[in-house]
Design a protein around this motif. Structure first.
Motif, PDB file in Angstrom:
ATOM      1  N   GLN A  20       0.802  -1.246  -0.032  1.00 19.26           N
ATOM      2  CA  GLN A  20      -0.084  -0.041  -0.131  1.00 19.26           C
ATOM      3  C   GLN A  20       0.748   1.218  -0.007  1.00 19.26           C
ATOM      4  OE1 GLN A  20      -3.716  -0.005   2.443  1.00 19.26           O
ATOM      5  NE2 GLN A  20      -2.605  -1.972   3.308  1.00 19.26           N
ATOM      6  N   LEU A  21       1.905   1.029   0.515  1.00 21.79           N
ATOM      7  CA  LEU A  21       3.049   2.293   0.603  1.00 21.79           C
ATOM      8  C   LEU A  21       4.046   2.297  -0.274  1.00 21.79           C
ATOM      9  CD1 LEU A  21       2.546   2.450   4.536  1.00 21.79           C
ATOM     10  CD2 LEU A  21       1.253   3.814   2.891  1.00 21.79           C
ATOM     11  N   ALA A  22       4.214   1.712  -1.178  1.00 19.97           N
ATOM     12  CA  ALA A  22       5.122   1.517  -2.274  1.00 19.97           C
ATOM     13  C   ALA A  22       6.413   1.364  -1.664  1.00 19.97           C
ATOM     14  CB  ALA A  22       5.140   2.919  -2.932  1.00 19.97           C
ATOM     15  N   GLY A  23       6.249   0.022  -0.956  1.00 19.62           N
ATOM     16  CA  GLY A  23       7.592  -0.258  -0.031  1.00 19.62           C
ATOM     17  C   GLY A  23       8.489  -1.159  -0.599  1.00 19.62           C
ATOM     18  N   TYR A  24       8.210  -1.691  -1.778  1.00 21.17           N
ATOM     19  CA  TYR A  24       9.166  -2.600  -2.199  1.00 21.17           C
ATOM     20  C   TYR A  24      10.119  -2.160  -3.458  1.00 21.17           C
ATOM     21  CZ  TYR A  24       6.252  -6.497  -0.557  1.00 21.17           C
ATOM     22  OH  TYR A  24       5.514  -7.216   0.160  1.00 21.17           O
ATOM     23  N   SER A  25      11.197  -2.515  -3.762  1.00 21.54           N
ATOM     24  CA  SER A  25      12.210  -1.944  -4.685  1.00 21.54           C
ATOM     25  C   SER A  25      11.537  -2.002  -5.962  1.00 21.54           C
ATOM     26  CB  SER A  25      13.373  -2.682  -4.565  1.00 21.54           C
ATOM     27  OG  SER A  25      13.379  -4.212  -4.805  1.00 21.54           O
ATOM     28  N   HIS A  27       8.798  -1.290  -6.590  1.00 20.19           N
ATOM     29  CA  HIS A  27       8.037   0.091  -6.890  1.00 20.19           C
ATOM     30  C   HIS A  27       8.741   1.107  -7.367  1.00 20.19           C
ATOM     31  CE1 HIS A  27       5.116  -2.009  -3.947  1.00 20.19           C
ATOM     32  NE2 HIS A  27       4.408  -1.932  -4.830  1.00 20.19           N
ATOM     33  N   CYS A  28       9.904   1.199  -6.699  1.00 20.64           N
ATOM     34  CA  CYS A  28      11.004   2.521  -7.231  1.00 20.64           C
ATOM     35  C   CYS A  28      11.131   2.180  -8.673  1.00 20.64           C
ATOM     36  CB  CYS A  28      12.041   2.231  -6.234  1.00 20.64           C
ATOM     37  SG  CYS A  28      13.098   3.798  -6.668  1.00 20.64           S
ATOM     38  N   ALA A  29      11.473   0.758  -8.991  1.00 20.36           N
ATOM     39  CA  ALA A  29      11.710   0.500 -10.583  1.00 20.36           C
ATOM     40  C   ALA A  29      10.670   0.823 -11.337  1.00 20.36           C
ATOM     41  CB  ALA A  29      12.191  -0.953 -10.615  1.00 20.36           C
ATOM     42  N   HIS A  30       9.378   0.585 -11.029  1.00 20.28           N
ATOM     43  CA  HIS A  30       8.234   0.902 -11.755  1.00 20.28           C
ATOM     44  C   HIS A  30       7.979   2.391 -11.928  1.00 20.28           C
ATOM     45  CE1 HIS A  30       5.937  -2.902 -12.813  1.00 20.28           C
ATOM     46  NE2 HIS A  30       6.376  -3.336 -11.619  1.00 20.28           N
ATOM     47  N   PHE A  31       8.356   3.028 -10.719  1.00 24.04           N
ATOM     48  CA  PHE A  31       8.141   4.436 -10.891  1.00 24.04           C
ATOM     49  C   PHE A  31       9.251   5.275 -11.787  1.00 24.04           C
ATOM     50  CE2 PHE A  31       9.641   8.658  -9.338  1.00 24.04           C
ATOM     51  CZ  PHE A  31       8.447   9.380  -9.364  1.00 24.04           C
ATOM     52  N   LEU A  32      10.527   4.638 -11.683  1.00 20.61           N
ATOM     53  CA  LEU A  32      11.619   5.246 -12.753  1.00 20.61           C
ATOM     54  C   LEU A  32      11.230   4.867 -14.151  1.00 20.61           C
ATOM     55  CD1 LEU A  32      14.802   4.231 -10.466  1.00 20.61           C
ATOM     56  CD2 LEU A  32      13.604   6.723 -10.893  1.00 20.61           C
ATOM     57  N   THR A  33      10.666   3.726 -14.395  1.00 16.37           N
ATOM     58  CA  THR A  33      10.503   3.332 -15.766  1.00 16.37           C
ATOM     59  C   THR A  33       9.265   3.649 -16.573  1.00 16.37           C
ATOM     60  OG1 THR A  33       9.900   1.008 -15.149  1.00 16.37           O
ATOM     61  CG2 THR A  33      12.563   1.287 -15.724  1.00 16.37           C
ATOM     62  N   HIS A  34       8.241   3.640 -15.570  1.00 10.76           N
ATOM     63  CA  HIS A  34       6.821   3.775 -16.194  1.00 10.76           C
ATOM     64  C   HIS A  34       6.061   5.284 -15.321  1.00 10.76           C
ATOM     65  CE1 HIS A  34       7.018  -0.226 -17.874  1.00 10.76           C
ATOM     66  NE2 HIS A  34       7.499  -0.667 -16.915  1.00 10.76           N
ATOM     67  N   GLY A  35       6.888   5.715 -14.692  1.00  7.54           N
ATOM     68  CA  GLY A  35       6.173   7.191 -13.882  1.00  7.54           C
ATOM     69  C   GLY A  35       4.958   6.765 -12.980  1.00  7.54           C
ATOM     70  N   LEU A  36       4.512   7.772 -12.571  1.00 10.68           N
ATOM     71  CA  LEU A  36       3.596   7.603 -11.548  1.00 10.68           C
ATOM     72  C   LEU A  36       2.420   6.723 -11.862  1.00 10.68           C
ATOM     73  CD1 LEU A  36       3.323   8.759  -8.691  1.00 10.68           C
ATOM     74  CD2 LEU A  36       2.197  10.884  -9.733  1.00 10.68           C
ATOM     75  N   GLU A  37       2.021   6.864 -13.444  1.00 11.43           N
ATOM     76  CA  GLU A  37       0.802   5.931 -13.867  1.00 11.43           C
ATOM     77  C   GLU A  37       1.073   4.510 -13.688  1.00 11.43           C
ATOM     78  OE1 GLU A  37      -1.518   5.428 -17.698  1.00 11.43           O
ATOM     79  OE2 GLU A  37      -0.687   7.389 -17.479  1.00 11.43           O
ATOM     80  N   GLY A  38       2.432   4.243 -13.911  1.00  8.79           N
ATOM     81  CA  GLY A  38       2.604   2.815 -14.073  1.00  8.79           C
ATOM     82  C   GLY A  38       2.818   2.177 -12.496  1.00  8.79           C
ATOM     83  N   CYS A  97      16.463   4.899  -3.991  1.00  8.00           N
ATOM     84  CA  CYS A  97      15.705   3.888  -3.592  1.00  8.00           C
ATOM     85  C   CYS A  97      16.322   3.333  -2.093  1.00  8.00           C
ATOM     86  CB  CYS A  97      15.674   2.592  -4.407  1.00  8.00           C
ATOM     87  SG  CYS A  97      14.899   2.957  -6.083  1.00  8.00           S
ATOM     88  N   GLY A  98      15.113   3.096  -1.360  1.00  5.00           N
ATOM     89  CA  GLY A  98      15.626   2.596   0.020  1.00  5.00           C
ATOM     90  C   GLY A  98      15.430   3.794   1.097  1.00  5.00           C
ATOM     91  N   ILE A  99      15.119   4.747   0.416  1.00  5.59           N
ATOM     92  CA  ILE A  99      14.813   5.987   1.358  1.00  5.59           C
ATOM     93  C   ILE A  99      13.295   6.399   1.558  1.00  5.59           C
ATOM     94  CG2 ILE A  99      15.692   8.591   1.881  1.00  5.59           C
ATOM     95  CD1 ILE A  99      18.118   6.535   1.795  1.00  5.59           C
ATOM     96  N   GLY A 100      12.852   6.802   0.382  1.00  8.09           N
ATOM     97  CA  GLY A 100      11.496   7.459   0.337  1.00  8.09           C
ATOM     98  C   GLY A 100      10.171   6.330   0.266  1.00  8.09           C
ATOM     99  N   GLU A 101      10.465   5.072   0.271  1.00  2.43           N
ATOM    100  CA  GLU A 101       9.365   4.114   0.622  1.00  2.43           C
ATOM    101  C   GLU A 101       8.877   4.197   1.853  1.00  2.43           C
ATOM    102  OE1 GLU A 101      12.510   3.141  -2.523  1.00  2.43           O
ATOM    103  OE2 GLU A 101      12.699   2.446  -0.418  1.00  2.43           O
ATOM    104  N   LYS A 102       7.607   3.945   1.803  1.00  3.18           N
ATOM    105  CA  LYS A 102       6.781   4.050   3.028  1.00  3.18           C
ATOM    106  C   LYS A 102       6.965   5.181   3.718  1.00  3.18           C
ATOM    107  CE  LYS A 102       8.310  -0.079   4.247  1.00  3.18           C
ATOM    108  NZ  LYS A 102       8.348  -1.246   4.972  1.00  3.18           N
ATOM    109  N   LEU A 103       7.054   6.380   3.326  1.00  7.45           N
ATOM    110  CA  LEU A 103       7.583   7.662   3.827  1.00  7.45           C
ATOM    111  C   LEU A 103       6.624   8.055   4.952  1.00  7.45           C
ATOM    112  CD1 LEU A 103       9.805   9.640   4.112  1.00  7.45           C
ATOM    113  CD2 LEU A 103       8.722  11.020   2.369  1.00  7.45           C
ATOM    114  N   ILE A 104       5.231   7.898   4.535  1.00  5.44           N
ATOM    115  CA  ILE A 104       4.163   8.368   5.316  1.00  5.44           C
ATOM    116  C   ILE A 104       4.385   7.491   6.934  1.00  5.44           C
ATOM    117  CG2 ILE A 104       2.665   6.901   4.403  1.00  5.44           C
ATOM    118  CD1 ILE A 104       0.562   9.145   4.815  1.00  5.44           C
ATOM    119  N   LEU A 105       4.565   6.263   6.575  1.00 10.75           N
ATOM    120  CA  LEU A 105       4.752   5.445   7.824  1.00 10.75           C
ATOM    121  C   LEU A 105       6.001   5.894   8.659  1.00 10.75           C
ATOM    122  CD1 LEU A 105       3.444   2.909   9.211  1.00 10.75           C
ATOM    123  CD2 LEU A 105       4.791   1.604   7.857  1.00 10.75           C
ATOM    124  N   HIS A 106       6.921   6.005   8.067  1.00  9.58           N
ATOM    125  CA  HIS A 106       8.271   6.559   8.928  1.00  9.58           C
ATOM    126  C   HIS A 106       7.919   7.922   9.596  1.00  9.58           C
ATOM    127  CE1 HIS A 106      10.893   3.840   6.096  1.00  9.58           C
ATOM    128  NE2 HIS A 106      10.157   2.900   6.857  1.00  9.58           N
TER     129      HIS A 106
END
Length: 158
Positions: A20-25, A27-38, A97-106
């Motif tokens: 739910q919080l884009a916490g997997y690596s 997710h970072c790869a999807h964002f970098l390759t496909h943007g926010l929509e991906g 990557c490894g910094i901003g995932e699940k930021l709201i939870l942190h």
């Protein structure tokens, strides 16, 4: 799975927080390759698979240690709330990557810790005074830090 808590009866798990919080690596790869929509499509797909995931293994592992599992990230209200937020409020995937995932939870954890933990002045929290001399009080003047005059110094050497 490590289960901590010698005297607790219930264990809160973070299962489904990553989905739910884009916490997997990935997710970072999807964002970098496909943007926010991906990324949104990937998270939506993972949320659609929640009901088919086997939580039995996790539940058995926890109960094998005599604990009862709670899954707050599977609560309908939590899922609904997190799903209502745009992904950029839940994670900052523009950071490395490894910094901003699940930021709201942190950020929520930091806020809770600052609200719940007692505030201590540094000298009390560190217990430094007790390490130096047990009978000192916080209001006592420290003799070791007072300025010694040359006259007093010469008198004490005699």
């Amino acid at each position: 799975m490590a289960v901590c808590g010698i005297c607790c009866a219930v264990v809160l798990t973070g299962i489904n927080a990553d989905e739910q919080l884009a916490g997997y690596s990935c997710h970072c790869a999807h964002f970098l390759t496909h943007g926010l929509e991906g990324l949104n499509k990937e998270i939506e797909m993972e949320l659609g698979q929640i009901s088919s995931r086997n939580l039995g293994q996790d539940d058995r592992g926890i109960s094998d240690h005599g604990k009862e599992a709670r899954f707050p990230f599977l609560d309908e209200n939590v899922v609904s709330f997190l799903n209502s937020l745009p992904v950029w409020e839940k994670a900052n995937l523009t950071s490395p990557c490894g910094i901003g995932e699940k930021l709201i939870l942190h950020l929520a954890a930091v806020e809770l810790a600052s609200l719940l933990l007692p505030k201590w002045a540094m000298q009390f929290g560190s217990r430094i005074a007790k390490l130096e001399k047990n009978n000192e009080k916080a209001y006592d003047k420290c003799g070791r830090l007072q300025i010694i005059s040359l006259e007093n110094l010469s008198e004490t050497k005699r």
